[in-house]
Every structure is written in C-alpha cells, then in structure tokens.
Design an enzyme around this catalytic site. Structure first.
Site, PDB file in Angstrom:
ATOM      1  N   PHE A   7       0.970  -1.068   0.209  1.00 12.70           N
ATOM      2  CA  PHE A   7       0.583   0.237   0.057  1.00 12.70           C
ATOM      3  C   PHE A   7       1.344   0.769  -0.234  1.00 12.70           C
ATOM      4  O   PHE A   7       1.562   1.280   1.023  1.00 12.70           O
ATOM      5  CB  PHE A   7      -0.687  -0.037   1.246  1.00 12.70           C
ATOM      6  CG  PHE A   7      -1.251   1.946   1.252  1.00 12.70           C
ATOM      7  CD1 PHE A   7      -2.892   1.054   0.402  1.00 12.70           C
ATOM      8  CD2 PHE A   7      -1.786   2.011   1.493  1.00 12.70           C
ATOM      9  CE1 PHE A   7      -3.998   1.290   0.474  1.00 12.70           C
ATOM     10  CE2 PHE A   7      -2.645   3.395   2.331  1.00 12.70           C
ATOM     11  CZ  PHE A   7      -4.355   3.211   1.163  1.00 12.70           C
ATOM     12  N   TYR A  48      -8.713   9.794  -0.798  1.00 14.66           N
ATOM     13  CA  TYR A  48      -8.566   9.928   0.604  1.00 14.66           C
ATOM     14  C   TYR A  48      -9.426   9.221   1.532  1.00 14.66           C
ATOM     15  O   TYR A  48      -9.045   8.944   3.148  1.00 14.66           O
ATOM     16  CB  TYR A  48      -9.026  11.876   0.757  1.00 14.66           C
ATOM     17  CG  TYR A  48      -9.981  12.206   1.026  1.00 14.66           C
ATOM     18  CD1 TYR A  48     -10.587  12.653   1.382  1.00 14.66           C
ATOM     19  CD2 TYR A  48     -10.392  12.073  -0.256  1.00 14.66           C
ATOM     20  CE1 TYR A  48     -12.315  12.916   1.701  1.00 14.66           C
ATOM     21  CE2 TYR A  48     -11.817  12.996  -0.800  1.00 14.66           C
ATOM     22  CZ  TYR A  48     -13.200  12.908  -0.279  1.00 14.66           C
ATOM     23  OH  TYR A  48     -13.971  13.234   0.104  1.00 14.66           O
ATOM     24  N   GLY A  98      21.365  -8.832  32.765  1.00 16.66           N
ATOM     25  CA  GLY A  98      22.403  -8.745  31.528  1.00 16.66           C
ATOM     26  C   GLY A  98      21.855  -9.405  29.955  1.00 16.66           C
ATOM     27  O   GLY A  98      22.503  -9.346  29.107  1.00 16.66           O
ATOM     28  N   GLU A 107       0.974   4.014  10.295  1.00 14.37           N
ATOM     29  CA  GLU A 107      -0.060   3.572  10.127  1.00 14.37           C
ATOM     30  C   GLU A 107      -0.432   4.511  11.551  1.00 14.37           C
ATOM     31  O   GLU A 107      -1.745   4.312  12.170  1.00 14.37           O
ATOM     32  CB  GLU A 107      -0.495   2.257  10.725  1.00 14.37           C
ATOM     33  CG  GLU A 107      -0.385   1.289   9.071  1.00 14.37           C
ATOM     34  CD  GLU A 107      -1.433   0.097   8.549  1.00 14.37           C
ATOM     35  OE1 GLU A 107      -2.935   0.672   9.106  1.00 14.37           O
ATOM     36  OE2 GLU A 107      -0.449  -1.044   8.390  1.00 14.37           O
ATOM     37  N   ASN A 146       0.546  10.220  18.404  1.00 16.02           N
ATOM     38  CA  ASN A 146       0.156  12.259  18.741  1.00 16.02           C
ATOM     39  C   ASN A 146      -1.209  12.128  17.427  1.00 16.02           C
ATOM     40  O   ASN A 146      -1.876  12.255  17.435  1.00 16.02           O
ATOM     41  CB  ASN A 146       1.210  12.953  18.531  1.00 16.02           C
ATOM     42  CG  ASN A 146       1.576  13.201  19.155  1.00 16.02           C
ATOM     43  OD1 ASN A 146       1.626  12.976  20.298  1.00 16.02           O
ATOM     44  ND2 ASN A 146       3.161  13.964  18.915  1.00 16.02           N
TER      45      ASN A 146
END
Length: 427
Positions: free
Chosen positions: A167, A276, A384, A407, A411
């Site tokens: 995509f 869109y 460790g 994707e 925010n």
C-alpha cells in the site's frame, strides 16, 4: 463439532492442514449463533470467546509459527529479508488470503480470524506479522470492498495464492499529513501517467501488486487523490533498495519512484477522487491489525521471559518468587490482557458494521504503548543476558518501537481519539 474440523492436527510444509481447516469457513456463523443464543437468554459473551473455526485457526497458526517459522527468525533478521520458503509457507497455508472468498481461492474467513492470525505469528516474529497484517487487513480488504468484478477476478486469486502486495501512500514530504502528497496521475487518453515518489512503503521489496495513491486532479486538493493498481513490472516504476532499520529488519521497506508510469484507467480502484476517503477508512481497519501485531509481540516477549525468571536463582531462590518481581509481572500481564480486549473489541465492532474510528485508534495506541513497556520490563527481568543477542528479547525490543510510528503515530492516534470525543460531547 463441525465436520470441518475432522482433519489432522499435524502441520505439514505443504500447508494442507491449515488450508483444510480454513476451507469452507462461514464468516461469523458460529460466533453469530452464540451471540443470538446469548441475547435470547439476556447474557453476553466474553470478548475472548471464539467460534470453533476461530479457535482451531488460532491453535493451528500457533503451531505453524512455533514449528516452522521460529527456527528461521534469527537468520531472517540478520539477513534483513524473509526466506522465500517462509513466504511460500504462508501462501500454502492460506494465511495471505484469510478474508478472500473461496470463489477466488481464499480462505473465506472473518476479520477476527485475520486478527488472530497476525497475533499468533507476531508472537514468534513481528516482522512476518506485519507482512501478513498488511496483506490481509489493508490490500486484500480494499480490493474486496472496492474492486469491480473484473478486478476481483484478476487480482484476488493472485493475492490469495502467490503474490505479496503493498500500500503506497506515504511520501518524503507527507508523513502524518498523508494527504499533502505530491505524486500525480495525469490523464492521457484512456491511461493515466503517474509521476512522483513514495517512501517507507512496507512489503515493497517483495510485492507484485501495489495500491498507489496519486492526485489525479491537483486543483481539487485532497479530493483529487485516487487509488491506482500498479503492477511491479510496469515500465518506469522503480523499487529502490530496502532501508536498513532498527527493528522488523526482515520486513522490506523501500522508496518507490514513478517516472511516467502508464496505467490504464481500468486500474482505478473504487471511485475517482475518493482515495483520501478510502485511505482513512481502510487505514483505520489496518490499525486494528497493528494492535494485533503489538499484543502478539508483547505476549511473545513475555512468554519467552517468564520461564527464565522461574529458573534464575538469586539469594537461594528463583527471582520470580520475590514479591517485587511478582508485582511487576502481574502488572505487565494485566496490561497485555487489557490491550488484547481492546483489539478484540474493535475487531468485533468492525465485523458488526459499526464505526471503529475511535476504537481502532485507541486499540492501536494502547497496544503499542503496552508492548513497549512489556519489552522494557522483560529485558530488565532478564538482566545482563537480556541485553545480548543470544536471547530473543533484544529483537522484540528493537521490533516494538515501530508500533508508535507506522499507520499513524502516537500523536495522530491521540488526536483522532480526541476529535471523536469532542464530537460525541457536542452532539
């Protein structure tokens, strides 16, 4: 039990066991029967209740991942690419066409089946999890829901049988602001000529089919964005070398360039100028898939770590036995389960045809956040050795960071959630 499940449980390299299980599955049939029965008695089923088909898939894919994928994970991570035999394995077992109808050679399953598949594979390798996720939740779904019959007959059998897809939306100058893209598609007779570039395109190193977002009417702004099907061998279309990444290293992420790439008008997917809208809708479904990848990753890291805490002794007893350790482990286990419930809830809502813009964003954001905390804690508990490449925790730690980026960044998810809350309280 449904006769569908009267098959061997043995996983074979040619994928027949899983394909037999998937064959003839009816979308949501048993789940809906359970829901109807529950509503008749005024009760509600737990979110983790799975139909027999879904449970069988979950168990079978888990065995496939552990037995045939896990032994190759380190090699693929080091090489920065998937083994062709593993890609073949996914197709042979029906895992790349989970929701494609059997008429087109797919498994004909529901969205929840895809989510469970992504989760189980990601417990072993999140890199492979994103390959399966994007193929199923994004590209296949776009073609299934928007494609005309000619496009479905041409592309769905390939997507189910042998062709990886990709995509292509993000560009060098358009990341979170995805619709400021500059790639154009100019009409030329019965064709469109595409020019521009795309960046950070997952699965593009292997993909044979690309869904490309290009602006076919720049004067209309984002309302000119249209979705085109572009094949890999189209003249003028270049797939550049994969980026070298911090995590999910085996998953190929490349820049794409379009230099007078000619595609027929018949390769427009859906309606002209609606790209869109499609991107918003289908990326939201894809975010639920990313949530599944993240909970699988978190659970895989957790499962690899807890046995070590029970074996590693300090001060004469296993470190798991210390109360401070138990409290940390309990918190992480609870957070993983909470994230799983959010992802499953979003998937079930989607299956019922309900809006999931807020729920999808919440599930993706929270699952990615929980997965990061889980991986950090697991390395702390390992001490460790958790910092060394001898143990798988460091790979999970590198892989998990992408969850807060692709994707839709953290925010962007929070802004989406906030906007939905604002609308709810204004109405």
């Amino acid at each position: 039990m449904n006769t569908l499940f009267k098959v061997t449980n043995k996983i074979s390299a040619n994928g027949q066991a899983v394909r037999h299980i998937f064959s003839g599955v009816k979308k949501l049939q048993q789940t809906q029967e359970q829901v109807d029965a529950a509503e008749a008695t005024n009760t509600r089923l737990p979110l983790t209740t799975l139909s027999e088909d879904e449970q069988a898939m979950k168990e079978t894919v888990a065995r496939l991942a552990q037995e045939q994928i896990a032994p190759h994970v380190r090699e693929m991570d080091n090489d920065g690419k998937f083994k062709s035999s593993i890609i073949d394995l996914l197709f042979q077992n029906g895992l790349m066409g989970v929701q494609i109808d059997t008429e087109y050679g797919g498994a004909g399953c529901n969205f929840m089946t895809t989510i469970l598949t992504v989760e189980e594979i990601s417990k072993v390798d999140p890199s492979l999890g994103i390959l399966v996720d994007l193929q199923n939740t994004l590209i296949n779904n776009v073609v299934i829901q928007l494609g005309n019959e000619e496009q479905k007959k041409k592309y769905l059998p390939r997507l189910a049988a042998d062709t990886v897809s990709s995509f292509a939306l993000t560009e060098p100058s358009s990341g979170s602001d995805a619709f400021s893209l500059k790639t154009t598609a100019k009409k030329d007779g019965s064709d469109y000529i595409i020019n521009g570039s795309k960046m950070w395109i997952s699965n593009s190193d292997l993909a044979g089919i690309f869904l490309v977002m290009a602006n076919a009417n720049p004067s209309a702004g984002y309302k000119g964005i249209t979705c085109f099907i572009v094949e890999r061998d189209t003249p003028g279309f270049t797939i550049n070398r994969p980026e070298k990444k911090l995590g999910i290293a085996a998953s190929g992420t490349c820049m794409l360039t379009f230099d007078n790439v000619r595609v027929p008008e018949s390769n427009i997917l859906g309606e002209f100028g609606k790209g869109y809208k499609y991107a918003i809708e289908f990326l939201n479904e894809g975010r639920i898939g990313i949530g599944a990848q993240m909970i699988g990753l978190a659970q895989g890291c957790f499962d690899a770590t807890i046995p070590y805490t029970m074996e590693r002794a300090q001060f004469g007893k296993p470190i798991f036995s210390f109360q401070s350790m138990q409290h940390q482990i309990a918190e992480v286990a609870t957070e993983i389960e909470a994230a799983r419930l959010m992802v499953y809830n979003a998937a079930r809502l989607l299956e019922r045809g309900e809006p999931v813009l807020k729920e999808g964003a919440m599930a993706k954001w929270y699952a990615a956040d929980v997965a990061q905390r889980a991986c950090v804690k697991c390395i702390d508990w390992m001490g460790g050795v958790g910092f060394s490449k001898d143990f798988i925790q460091e790979k999970f730690y590198r892989d998990v960071k992408i969850g807060s980026i692709y994707e839709g960044t953290y925010n962007i998810q929070l802004s989406t959630i906030a906007k939905q809350i604002e609308r709810e309280y204004k109405n």
